[in-house]
Design a protein around this motif. Structure first.
Motif, short mmCIF file in Angstrom:
data_model
loop_
_atom_site.label_atom_id
_atom_site.label_comp_id
_atom_site.label_asym_id
_atom_site.label_seq_id
_atom_site.Cartn_x
_atom_site.Cartn_y
_atom_site.Cartn_z
N LYS A 118 0.83 -1.20 0.00
CA LYS A 118 0.00 0.00 0.00
C LYS A 118 0.87 1.26 0.00
O LYS A 118 1.97 1.29 0.56
CB LYS A 118 -0.92 0.03 1.23
CG LYS A 118 -1.89 -1.12 1.30
CD LYS A 118 -2.93 -1.07 0.19
CE LYS A 118 -3.96 -2.17 0.36
NZ LYS A 118 -4.97 -2.15 -0.73
N VAL A 154 1.28 4.69 1.55
CA VAL A 154 0.80 5.36 2.76
C VAL A 154 1.56 6.67 2.95
O VAL A 154 2.80 6.70 2.87
CB VAL A 154 0.98 4.47 4.01
CG1 VAL A 154 0.41 5.17 5.24
CG2 VAL A 154 0.30 3.12 3.80
N THR A 158 -2.17 7.46 -3.36
CA THR A 158 -2.13 7.25 -1.91
C THR A 158 -3.34 6.44 -1.46
O THR A 158 -4.48 6.77 -1.80
CB THR A 158 -2.10 8.60 -1.16
OG1 THR A 158 -0.92 9.32 -1.53
CG2 THR A 158 -2.13 8.39 0.34
N ASP A 159 -3.09 5.37 -0.70
CA ASP A 159 -4.17 4.51 -0.20
C ASP A 159 -4.62 4.88 1.20
O ASP A 159 -5.76 4.59 1.58
CB ASP A 159 -3.70 3.05 -0.18
CG ASP A 159 -3.35 2.52 -1.56
OD1 ASP A 159 -4.25 2.52 -2.42
OD2 ASP A 159 -2.20 2.12 -1.77
N LEU A 160 -3.73 5.49 1.98
CA LEU A 160 -4.03 5.75 3.39
C LEU A 160 -3.15 6.90 3.86
O LEU A 160 -2.00 7.03 3.43
CB LEU A 160 -3.73 4.50 4.23
CG LEU A 160 -3.95 4.59 5.74
CD1 LEU A 160 -5.43 4.67 6.07
CD2 LEU A 160 -3.32 3.37 6.44
N VAL A 201 -9.62 9.39 0.49
CA VAL A 201 -8.52 8.67 1.12
C VAL A 201 -8.72 8.69 2.64
O VAL A 201 -8.89 9.76 3.22
CB VAL A 201 -7.16 9.30 0.76
CG1 VAL A 201 -6.02 8.55 1.45
CG2 VAL A 201 -6.95 9.30 -0.75
N GLU A 202 -8.71 7.53 3.27
CA GLU A 202 -8.94 7.45 4.70
C GLU A 202 -7.78 8.08 5.47
O GLU A 202 -6.61 7.88 5.13
CB GLU A 202 -9.13 6.01 5.15
CG GLU A 202 -9.53 5.89 6.61
CD GLU A 202 -9.73 4.46 7.09
OE1 GLU A 202 -10.40 4.26 8.12
OE2 GLU A 202 -9.19 3.54 6.42
N LEU A 228 -3.57 2.94 13.70
CA LEU A 228 -2.68 2.07 12.93
C LEU A 228 -2.23 0.89 13.79
O LEU A 228 -2.25 -0.27 13.35
CB LEU A 228 -1.47 2.87 12.44
CG LEU A 228 -0.37 2.06 11.73
CD1 LEU A 228 -0.90 1.50 10.41
CD2 LEU A 228 0.86 2.94 11.50
#
Length: 460
Positions: A8, A10, A66-68, A90-91, A98
């Motif tokens: 991912k 991040v 960007t995933d996170l 995006v979360e 985390l």
């Protein structure tokens, strides 16, 4: 250790201690990591510590793909970068969230016992850690106390005594501790949250686990506890407890929640002394008992505990005047508790009020003030409240903001103090206008007091 992060992209927002730990954990989990910060110097410091991370200063929107986003807790939701991430779908989560998600993928995850409140968090998690270790449990205090939760998780500790700020709770939507305690609630960080309702909602997230624990002497906390979705609700009180409460009976801390009438420890042996220390001890005991710790271990753990620095520390006594460093009293609620421990006070106050009011404090505690010395950015705000509620109390205002300002504050206090008085640093405000943090402020006060005392003794 985890699979949901593997490959991912991040983005870590913030290159401080929390950001660095989050980036390290993400790298270990197989993520592709970018770190951004408004300070090029903080990013530069990371360059030698983290390899394989992209360091990009001043991003205002997440990079493509960007995933996170993992944000440092102090970043506000409306900051340009986080707002842009949310708008793009995006979360955005915090480092504590985390750690929670990473722990969920472990075959045998650690137990979380969580603490929040306006005041007393660090003392409570310290007491809890002492109790758990006394019971032979591999436990560590982490979170807002200083050690990032991801670091505690990666170290493999079995129980995490997690101190959570309102910021951390805001960015932790999934965290459900085995037991969580809300100590108290008063105005603080209103500038960040936008009001008391949002602040309380963030704090109440700690009550979402199996066991919800709250200080029921605080009516707001009592109401939040009653509304909590937890399976079990436990209260603690400085008065005699009823069923499902811990409290004080004939000078002894007693458990009527996890046992019929179990005595824990004599109140006069608890440190720090006074009502705030007793409340913190009851909260720590409730969390430990929720995990199954014996009454004997609770007692010995509390006896073993030593309070941290800058929390109601008696610095010196000279010419009948006592000097106390309670620099950790960074909001009005904490300052009220500090003032109530002394009958006759020259109060040293000021700094950043963060939107909080001192009117309630002064209306309730003006009778014990023999003088006030004000300093820091919001000194005039406190001076105006003092004029409304205690116009006859002598007041000195120190306008200096340089490194010697605390010397001027202490000397002004000495001019106001008489034998039998306590010169009390309990600022009711944050310190970052003049100091690095509350510890820096406390050290400056201590040094100024010791210099003054040495001068008085050499003169005698």
């Amino acid at each position: 250790m985890t699979t949901f992060l593997d490959g991912k992209h991040v983005l870590v927002a913030g290159a401080g201690v929390t950001g660095r730990s989050a980036a390290e954990a993400l790298l270990a989990a197989g993520a592709q990591v970018t770190v951004t910060d408004g300070s090029a110097d903080r990013l530069l410091a990371l360059e030698t510590l983290l390899s394989g991370v992209a360091l990009v200063p001043g991003l205002t929107e997440p990079p493509q793909g960007t995933d996170l986003v993992v944000t440092s807790p102090g970043w506000r939701p409306e900051s340009p970068l986080l707002a842009a991430a949310t708008a793009a779908g995006v979360e955005v989560i915090g480092e504590v969230e985390l750690a929670w998600r990473m722990a969920a993928e472990l075959a045998d995850p650690p137990v979380w016992l969580a603490v929040t409140g306006t005041n007393g968090k660090t003392t409570t998690v310290g007491m809890l850690e002492s109790i758990l270790r006394t019971a032979g449990i591999d436990a560590v205090a982490c979170g807002n106390v200083g050690l990032p939760v991801v670091d505690a998780l990666l170290a493999g500790h079995r129980v995490l005594a997690v101190e959570l700020s309102s910021f951390q709770l805001y960015w932790s939507p999934s965290v459900r501790p085995l037991a969580g305690v809300l100590l108290n609630l008063a105005e603080d960080h209103l500038d960040w949250h936008g009001g008391m309702t949002a602040y309380a909602e963030a704090k109440a997230r700690v009550l979402s686990g199996d066991v919800a624990i709250g200080g029921v002497d605080d009516p707001v906390v009592a109401a939040l506890l009653k509304a909590a979705p937890s399976v079990r609700h436990i209260g603690f009180t400085l008065h005699e407890p009823v069923a499902n409460q811990l409290g004080v009976v004939d000078g002894v801390l007693v458990d009527r929640a996890f046992d019929t009438d179990e005595q824990l420890v004599e109140a006069d042996l608890v440190r720090p002394a006074g009502p705030p220390g007793l409340a913190d001890a009851l909260a720590a005991a409730a969390l430990a008992r929720a995990y199954g710790v014996s009454a004997d271990s609770v007692r010995q753990g509390l006896l073993n505990f030593r309070p941290g620095a800058h929390r109601a520390v008696r610095v010196a006594e000279s010419e009948g005047v006592t000097y106390v460093n309670d620099s950790k009293a960074t909001n009005p609620h904490a300052a009220i508790a500090s003032l109530r421990s002394h009958p006759s006070v020259v109060w040293l106050a000021g700094g950043l009020l963060k939107g909080a009011s001192v009117d309630e404090l002064l209306a309730a505690e003006a009778h014990r003030l023999r003088g006030v010395v004000l300093f820091g950015e919001d000194r005039e705000v406190i001076a105006a409240a003092l004029a409304r509620h205690a116009p006859t109390v002598p007041c000195a205002v120190v306008d200096a903001t340089d490194r010697d300002a605390m010397t001027s504050v202490v000397h002004a206090a000495r001019e106001l103090a008489k034998p039998g008085d306590t010169v009390l640093l309990a600022p009711a405000a944050a310190s970052m206008d003049m100091f690095t943090d509350y510890a820096h402020r406390g050290h400056a006060f201590t040094e100024a007091v010791l210099d003054l005392v040495e001068h008085e003794r050499s003169r005698a």
